[in-house]
Design an enzyme around this catalytic site. Structure first.
Site, short mmCIF file in Angstrom:
data_model
loop_
_atom_site.label_atom_id
_atom_site.label_comp_id
_atom_site.label_asym_id
_atom_site.label_seq_id
_atom_site.Cartn_x
_atom_site.Cartn_y
_atom_site.Cartn_z
N ASP A 89 -25.38 11.85 3.30
CA ASP A 89 -25.65 12.82 4.36
C ASP A 89 -24.46 13.77 4.40
O ASP A 89 -23.30 13.32 4.36
CB ASP A 89 -25.74 12.13 5.72
CG ASP A 89 -27.00 11.31 5.90
OD1 ASP A 89 -27.85 11.30 4.98
OD2 ASP A 89 -27.13 10.66 6.95
N HIS A 146 -24.40 6.70 -2.07
CA HIS A 146 -25.44 6.06 -2.88
C HIS A 146 -25.62 6.81 -4.19
O HIS A 146 -25.17 7.95 -4.33
CB HIS A 146 -26.74 6.01 -2.10
CG HIS A 146 -26.68 5.16 -0.86
ND1 HIS A 146 -27.46 4.03 -0.69
CD2 HIS A 146 -25.94 5.26 0.27
CE1 HIS A 146 -27.19 3.47 0.48
NE2 HIS A 146 -26.27 4.22 1.09
N SER A 250 -15.01 12.17 4.10
CA SER A 250 -14.42 13.13 3.19
C SER A 250 -15.47 13.91 2.43
O SER A 250 -16.44 14.39 3.00
CB SER A 250 -13.45 12.42 2.23
OG SER A 250 -12.72 13.34 1.50
#
Length: 284
Positions: A89, A146, A250
């Protein structure tokens, strides 16, 4: 000097690693008063809700780190059928072609692909004139990373460096930001050629970890270190499967070889993306 430039200039003066490691100690604390105080202040400030996470109550997190790296419910982020999906995200800072060895950071700022990947020209060569995507994770985002596609791990490189913030203001003002900050470079063999997935550290990012090796930063030592994986010990990680996480957030940089993938036309700089969203398709 503008206020933005002044704030960036301060980052050159403060003890970046000392501050980050100190925050890391607090984030790892399992003292109930400390953890719950910081969790609730953070959640209120960034308007974080737990509706799509496995833990549904702030009081059930044992530490701030547990809260920050909270796991999602199994169906919270469907994985698109497209060949390449977003690994996180976040917000796309930049994406597009790699110009030889140069990656675009912001107006007036490029940085070296070779330096980003740890300084070895031979390792960087496959990605020359390829394509890249830089995705920034804000404090309110989900902070597990992921796989954008299925890959077999080829090597992992820890690269020591600075810990500048990676927000938009710093990106506009610090030369070579992503090739200067501490980072973990993961290179995978995929059906689309080699793929580099770079986890970039930042101010108050207490650690970066991977699912196969655990915590990589903070390390002992000030030189790059490479782990090589052969056919027998190389983990294969499926598309959409977790591969790592930031303990405080980050940026992720993705790089692919030339003529391997094409980014979705609907995605550009400043686009918001979610884990599993269609990011690119194969050109092979």
């Amino acid at each position: 000097m503008s206020l933005e430039k002044f704030k960036v200039a301060l980052q050159y003066l403060v003890p970046q690693h000392l501050i980050s490691r100190f925050i890391g100690k607090i984030a790892a604390s399992r003292n109930k008063f400390i953890s719950q105080t910081f969790i609730r202040l953070f959640a209120k400030n960034y308007q974080i809700q737990l509706k799509d996470t496995q833990v549904q109550k702030f009081s059930e997190f044992a530490s701030f780190n547990d809260f920050f790296t909270r796991a999602l419910l199994p169906d919270a982020r469907p994985i698109a059928d497209t060949e390449i999906v977003s690994p996180v995200d976040g917000e796309v800072s930049q994406l597009g072609p790699i110009d030889g060895d140069a990656i675009f950071q912001a107006k007036g700022h490029n940085y070296s692909l070779t330096q980003l990947l740890g300084g070895d020209e031979e390792n960087a060569q496959p990605f020359h004139n390829g394509v890249f995507s830089t995705i920034y994770l804000s404090p309110s985002d989900y902070h597990r990373i992921h796989m954008p596609c299925t890959g077999k791990l080829k090597r992992m490189v820890y690269v020591p460096g600075k810990l500048f913030s990676v927000n938009q203001a710093t990106t506009r003002n610090v030369d070579g930001l992503f090739a200067r900050n501490e980072r973990v470079v993961c290179v995978f063999d995929t059906e689309y050629g080699e793929m580099a997935l770079v986890l970039v550290g930042a101010m108050i990012v207490a650690s970066i970890e991977t699912t196969w090796a655990g915590v990589i930063t903070p390390p002992a030592g000030k030189r790059p270190f490479t782990w090589h994986y052969n056919h027998d010990n190389a983990p294969v990680i499926e598309k959409g499967q977790e591969m790592g996480r930031f303990k405080l957030g980050s940026t992720v940089v993705l790089a692919f070889e030339p003529d391997a993938i094409e980014f979705d036309a609907a995605i550009g700089a400043a686009s918001k993306v979610t884990l599993g969203q269609a990011l690119a398709s194969s050109t092979k």
